[in-house]
Structures are given as C-alpha cells and as structure tokens.
Design a protein around this motif. Structure first.
Motif, mmCIF file in Angstrom:
data_model
loop_
_atom_site.group_PDB
_atom_site.id
_atom_site.type_symbol
_atom_site.label_atom_id
_atom_site.label_comp_id
_atom_site.label_asym_id
_atom_site.label_seq_id
_atom_site.Cartn_x
_atom_site.Cartn_y
_atom_site.Cartn_z
ATOM 1 N N ASN A 1 -40.798 3.446 -50.385
ATOM 2 C CA ASN A 1 -41.529 4.550 -50.976
ATOM 3 C C ASN A 1 -41.920 5.501 -49.852
ATOM 4 O O ASN A 1 -42.650 5.129 -48.947
ATOM 5 N N LYS A 2 -41.404 6.729 -49.917
ATOM 6 C CA LYS A 2 -41.636 7.669 -48.830
ATOM 7 C C LYS A 2 -43.056 8.254 -48.859
ATOM 8 O O LYS A 2 -43.602 8.609 -47.830
ATOM 9 N N THR A 3 -43.633 8.367 -50.045
ATOM 10 C CA THR A 3 -44.945 9.009 -50.134
ATOM 11 C C THR A 3 -46.081 8.016 -49.951
ATOM 12 O O THR A 3 -47.057 8.306 -49.268
ATOM 13 N N GLN A 4 -45.982 6.834 -50.586
ATOM 14 C CA GLN A 4 -47.000 5.805 -50.425
ATOM 15 C C GLN A 4 -46.381 4.662 -49.640
ATOM 16 O O GLN A 4 -45.676 3.833 -50.193
ATOM 17 N N LYS A 5 -46.645 4.627 -48.331
ATOM 18 C CA LYS A 5 -45.946 3.687 -47.466
ATOM 19 C C LYS A 5 -46.282 2.228 -47.763
ATOM 20 O O LYS A 5 -45.565 1.333 -47.338
ATOM 21 N N ARG A 6 -47.376 1.971 -48.471
ATOM 22 C CA ARG A 6 -47.747 0.577 -48.671
ATOM 23 C C ARG A 6 -46.889 -0.129 -49.714
ATOM 24 O O ARG A 6 -46.908 -1.348 -49.796
ATOM 25 N N TYR A 7 -46.144 0.622 -50.490
ATOM 26 C CA TYR A 7 -45.301 0.010 -51.528
ATOM 27 C C TYR A 7 -43.946 -0.330 -50.931
ATOM 28 O O TYR A 7 -42.987 0.414 -51.053
ATOM 29 N N LYS A 8 -43.871 -1.486 -50.261
ATOM 30 C CA LYS A 8 -42.620 -1.931 -49.691
ATOM 31 C C LYS A 8 -42.375 -3.358 -50.148
ATOM 32 O O LYS A 8 -43.317 -4.143 -50.259
ATOM 33 N N ALA A 9 -41.124 -3.694 -50.371
ATOM 34 C CA ALA A 9 -40.799 -5.050 -50.780
ATOM 35 C C ALA A 9 -39.375 -5.367 -50.350
ATOM 36 O O ALA A 9 -38.558 -4.482 -50.148
ATOM 37 N N ARG A 10 -39.109 -6.667 -50.268
ATOM 38 C CA ARG A 10 -37.786 -7.133 -49.864
ATOM 39 C C ARG A 10 -37.382 -8.292 -50.756
ATOM 40 O O ARG A 10 -38.222 -9.067 -51.192
ATOM 41 N N GLN A 11 -36.093 -8.378 -51.011
ATOM 42 C CA GLN A 11 -35.550 -9.507 -51.748
ATOM 43 C C GLN A 11 -34.324 -10.022 -51.014
ATOM 44 O O GLN A 11 -33.488 -9.239 -50.579
ATOM 45 N N GLY A 12 -34.214 -11.347 -50.868
ATOM 46 C CA GLY A 12 -33.046 -11.936 -50.238
ATOM 47 C C GLY A 12 -33.198 -12.139 -48.748
ATOM 48 O O GLY A 12 -34.063 -11.586 -48.112
#
Length: 41
Positions: free
Chosen positions: A30-41
């Motif tokens: 998420n470019k605007t709200q940097k805290r919304y990051k996630a990973r799978q795999g």
C-alpha cells in the motif's frame, strides 16, 4: 508485516492495497498507508 494464510481479507483493509507477486511470494502493498503490508508464502 503480517504473514498470512489468506490475503483476501488483508486486501480489504484499505482501498489502496495491491497484490504483487515477487520472487514466488505474494505481497500486499500500500503506497499511501505504509502499515498495510502482508506476505504469503
């Protein structure tokens, strides 16, 4: 960054979230709200 089984719910957290595939892993970024990051795999 969250590591999640399902990214569908994490994509819904903010309207600017995007799903990107890098190096065999799937990321939510998420470019605007940097805290919304996630990973799978």
């Amino acid at each position: 960054m969250k590591v999640a089984n399902s990214l569908r719910s994490l994509k819904q957290r903010h309207r600017d979230c995007q799903i990107v595939r890098r190096k065999g892993r799937i990321y939510v970024i998420n470019k605007t709200q940097k805290r919304y990051k996630a990973r799978q795999g």
